[in-house]
Design a protein around this motif. Structure first.
Motif, PDB file in Angstrom:
ATOM      1  N   GLU A   1       0.784  -1.227   0.000  1.00  8.96           N
ATOM      2  CA  GLU A   1       0.000   0.000   0.000  1.00  8.96           C
ATOM      3  C   GLU A   1       0.825   1.292   0.000  1.00  8.96           C
ATOM      4  O   GLU A   1       0.525   2.215  -0.755  1.00  8.96           O
ATOM      5  N   PRO A   2       1.891   1.404   0.837  1.00 10.97           N
ATOM      6  CA  PRO A   2       2.660   2.657   0.817  1.00 10.97           C
ATOM      7  C   PRO A   2       3.231   2.969  -0.564  1.00 10.97           C
ATOM      8  O   PRO A   2       3.279   4.137  -0.964  1.00 10.97           O
ATOM      9  N   TYR A   3       3.636   1.919  -1.287  1.00  6.57           N
ATOM     10  CA  TYR A   3       4.184   2.136  -2.617  1.00  6.57           C
ATOM     11  C   TYR A   3       3.107   2.639  -3.569  1.00  6.57           C
ATOM     12  O   TYR A   3       3.311   3.582  -4.328  1.00  6.57           O
ATOM     13  N   VAL A   4       1.967   1.971  -3.500  1.00  5.51           N
ATOM     14  CA  VAL A   4       0.864   2.397  -4.369  1.00  5.51           C
ATOM     15  C   VAL A   4       0.500   3.840  -4.054  1.00  5.51           C
ATOM     16  O   VAL A   4       0.300   4.670  -4.941  1.00  5.51           O
ATOM     17  N   MET A   5       0.474   4.155  -2.752  1.00  8.75           N
ATOM     18  CA  MET A   5       0.135   5.507  -2.311  1.00  8.75           C
ATOM     19  C   MET A   5       1.137   6.515  -2.879  1.00  8.75           C
ATOM     20  O   MET A   5       0.774   7.589  -3.348  1.00  8.75           O
ATOM     21  N   ALA A   6       2.417   6.149  -2.837  1.00  9.84           N
ATOM     22  CA  ALA A   6       3.462   7.041  -3.345  1.00  9.84           C
ATOM     23  C   ALA A   6       3.258   7.315  -4.833  1.00  9.84           C
ATOM     24  O   ALA A   6       3.333   8.460  -5.284  1.00  9.84           O
ATOM     25  N   PHE A   7       2.972   6.256  -5.597  1.00  7.06           N
ATOM     26  CA  PHE A   7       2.750   6.438  -7.039  1.00  7.06           C
ATOM     27  C   PHE A   7       1.479   7.243  -7.294  1.00  7.06           C
ATOM     28  O   PHE A   7       1.412   8.017  -8.232  1.00  7.06           O
ATOM     29  N   TYR A   8       0.508   7.012  -6.409  1.00  6.74           N
ATOM     30  CA  TYR A   8      -0.761   7.732  -6.552  1.00  6.74           C
ATOM     31  C   TYR A   8      -0.518   9.228  -6.404  1.00  6.74           C
ATOM     32  O   TYR A   8      -1.136  10.055  -7.079  1.00  6.74           O
ATOM     33  N   GLY A   9       0.422   9.580  -5.503  1.00  8.63           N
ATOM     34  CA  GLY A   9       0.701  10.981  -5.222  1.00  8.63           C
ATOM     35  C   GLY A   9       1.364  11.725  -6.371  1.00  8.63           C
ATOM     36  O   GLY A   9       1.309  12.950  -6.435  1.00  8.63           O
ATOM     37  N   ILE A  10       2.010  10.992  -7.273  1.00  8.58           N
ATOM     38  CA  ILE A  10       2.670  11.666  -8.409  1.00  8.58           C
ATOM     39  C   ILE A  10       1.604  12.284  -9.310  1.00  8.58           C
ATOM     40  O   ILE A  10       0.651  11.608  -9.690  1.00  8.58           O
ATOM     41  N   PRO A  11       1.740  13.570  -9.647  1.00 13.27           N
ATOM     42  CA  PRO A  11       0.799  14.111 -10.629  1.00 13.27           C
ATOM     43  C   PRO A  11       1.050  13.428 -11.976  1.00 13.27           C
ATOM     44  O   PRO A  11       2.116  13.568 -12.549  1.00 13.27           O
TER      45      PRO A  11
END
Lengths: 277, 267
Positions: free
Chosen positions: A111-121
């Protein structure tokens, strides 16, 4: 209320039934019509026409575009990109969201990784996607698909996780195995979330595809709009925008239909419950 | 296997349970050496103050919770995994909102791979039995609390479990509906011949429904008494006080139970 209606003569009822939706439609259309009228009036009087064009010119341009067939190749390309990105994004989002929702231990790591990628515009990735996937449709499909994916993924993930443990326990005692839990408990419970994500993703698919086409492309509605704006042709720009608007509205209406159909078990989807004894 | 085992539908042996405490605190003991039997075909109620771990016992019998120590036997077989042969009626009706009432009742049969036609026929029987005929196509939100409860009972009856666990099933219902449900439950059980373990905190309910009442203490809970109730059946659920012997039976349970409540007497 139904009794009252039933005792009325048939013609009255049908007239009423005819007028009611018409009235509602008018109410709904009124703000739009007022806006268009205001636009038509202001254009050339309050604001320079070369900035904002005007509704009659845009309508004329739209007619030309479809009558001469000029717009079809652009529409075909953009349409293909939209459908592909949406289908791929929804499918992967559903699969991964469901899988991680069912596997909380793996989810804690991923999840943290997915969250990090999600945060990229994602918009910032557009030039990179062109380098990776070329100038053709795939750079747009990937860009829009990524945006769709995250929305669907998070909604499905949240949906699967939101299920009451007691419902799952009860289903197990009633005899459910893992596969049956998925089919009869987890998936139906996540359905409202999936549909919400799918609906939210519609405008994002459009944004992704158009931004991709703006960045670099050889065909498509985004290119058409970009070209029109760089040649001072506001009527064509707005014509392109209206086509996108129509697309989003049609898709949204379809999504609403699907939602009604799939979620008819929800109280908000229907009238009041009958008087229960 | 002793003779004792084969006569009991459920058998709890020296059950202990503690739950992990909050950060830095010691584990919280909930159940302390609980042993009792539910004889085959009998109705046993467990009453006790709220939070004493009554429901935990049902979770164990259903195989949903592993006890810290001790053993639970169902028909002489050690419960070590989810118990799919037992009937369970939860506190809330817990119908699946995306299935119609009859689909909910059919659900256990669907899970067991019963063919559609037979499934529908058996579900219809169960629906008729709980008096919900005519509401088959309704979704749970379209049913009243009492009707949802009936449906959840039908869902349990449909696969004919020999042993039934009920967790304060009538707690959320209004007084009238509750009496009707108690009456109907008694009638249905007389026909099914199932063994029941029933959790409640209502003494009248426990006395009226049971063959035996197990009274538990406050946490960490132990068994204070097992009170046999030998009132003749069928019992009139609507007028408990008209039943000869009811007051005495109620008193026997209450005299044990009251010691666990801090009742301040009027001076």
């Amino acid at each position: 209320m139904t009794d009252q209606l039933a005792t009325r003569p048939a013609e009255h009822r049908s007239l009423r039934q005819l007028w009611a939706p018409l009235g509602r439609g008018l109410m709904l259309a009124a703000p739009g019509i007022i806006m268009l009228c205001g636009w038509q009036y202001a254009s050339g009087r309050l604001i320079r026409e070369s900035y904002v064009s005007k509704p009659t010119d845009i309508a004329k341009r739209l007619y030309e575009l479809f009558a001469t067939g000029e717009i079809w190749p652009s529409l075909a390309v953009t349409g293909k990109e939209l459908v592909l990105s949406y289908v791929i994004g929804v499918t992967l989002g559903l699969l991964l969201g469901y899988a991680l929702g069912r596997a909380p231990r793996a989810a804690r790591i991923v999840e943290p990784y997915v969250m990090a990628f999600y945060g990229i515009p994602k918009i910032a990735l557009a030039p990179l996607f062109v380098i990776w996937f070329g100038i053709g449709i795939w750079s747009k499909v990937m860009l829009a698909g990524t945006m769709v994916f995250f929305l669907v993924f998070y909604n499905v993930y949240a949906g699967v996780r939101s299920i009451d443990r007691e419902v799952v326990n009860l289903a197990m005692v009633l005899g459910a195995n893992e596969r049956q839990l998925g089919r009869h408990i987890y998936l139906p419970a996540a359905a409202p979330f999936l549909l919400l994500g799918m609906r939210m993703a519609i405008p994002y698919a459009v944004i992704g595809v158009i931004v991709g086409e703006f960045t670099s492309s050889i065909a498509g509605l985004g290119l058409f709009i970009n070209y029109a704006s760089s040649t001072y042709d506001p009527a064509s720009v707005f014509a392109g925008i209206f086509i996108l608007l129509a697309f989003v509205m049609v898709m949204n209406a379809l999504a609403t239909r699907l939602e009604r159909r799939l979620l008819r078990w929800r109280p908000s989807m229907q009238g009041v419950p009958p008087e229960a004894s | 296997m002793t003779d004792h085992d084969t006569q009991s539908a459920l058998s709890f042996r020296a059950i202990r349970q503690s739950f992990p405490g909050l950060a830095g605190e010691p584990p919280l003991p909930v159940l302390n050496d609980i042993s009792f039997e539910v004889p085959r075909g009998k109705f046993v109620s467990v009453i006790g103050p709220s939070g004493c771990g009554k429901s935990t016992l049902l979770q164990m019998a259903a195989g949903l919770l592993k006890q810290t120590a001790g053993q639970v036997f169902h028909n002489g077989i050690l419960v070590s995994d989810v118990n799919r042969t037992i009937g369970f009626v939860p506190q809330q009706a817990q119908l699946l909102p995306w299935k119609t009432m009859i689909e909910n009742v059919e659900f256990p049969l669907l899970l067991r791979g019963v063919k559609a036609a037979e499934r529908r026929a058996r579900a219809q029987q169960a629906v008729d039995k709980v008096d919900l005929t005519g509401f088959e196509g309704h979704y749970p939100y379209q049913l009243s609390g009492g009707m949802q409860k009936r449906a959840s009972i039908a869902r349990m009856l449909v696969y004919k479990p020999d042993t039934i666990l009920m967790d304060e099933p009538f707690g959320a219902l209004d007084a009238q509906t509750r009496m009707v449900m108690q009456h109907d439950l008694q009638t249905m059980l007389a026909a099914e011949g199932a063994s029941v373990l029933f959790v409640t905190h209502d003494i009248t309910e426990a006395v009226m429904l049971s063959d035996s009442v197990v009274v538990m203490s406050r946490r960490p809970a132990r068994i204070l008494a097992e009170v046999p109730i030998d009132l003749p059946r069928p019992r009139d659920m609507f007028e408990p006080h008209a039943i000869p012997g009811f007051a005495e039976a109620y008193d026997r349970v209450w005299s044990v139970f009251r010691s666990e409540l801090k009742v301040r007497r009027a001076a």
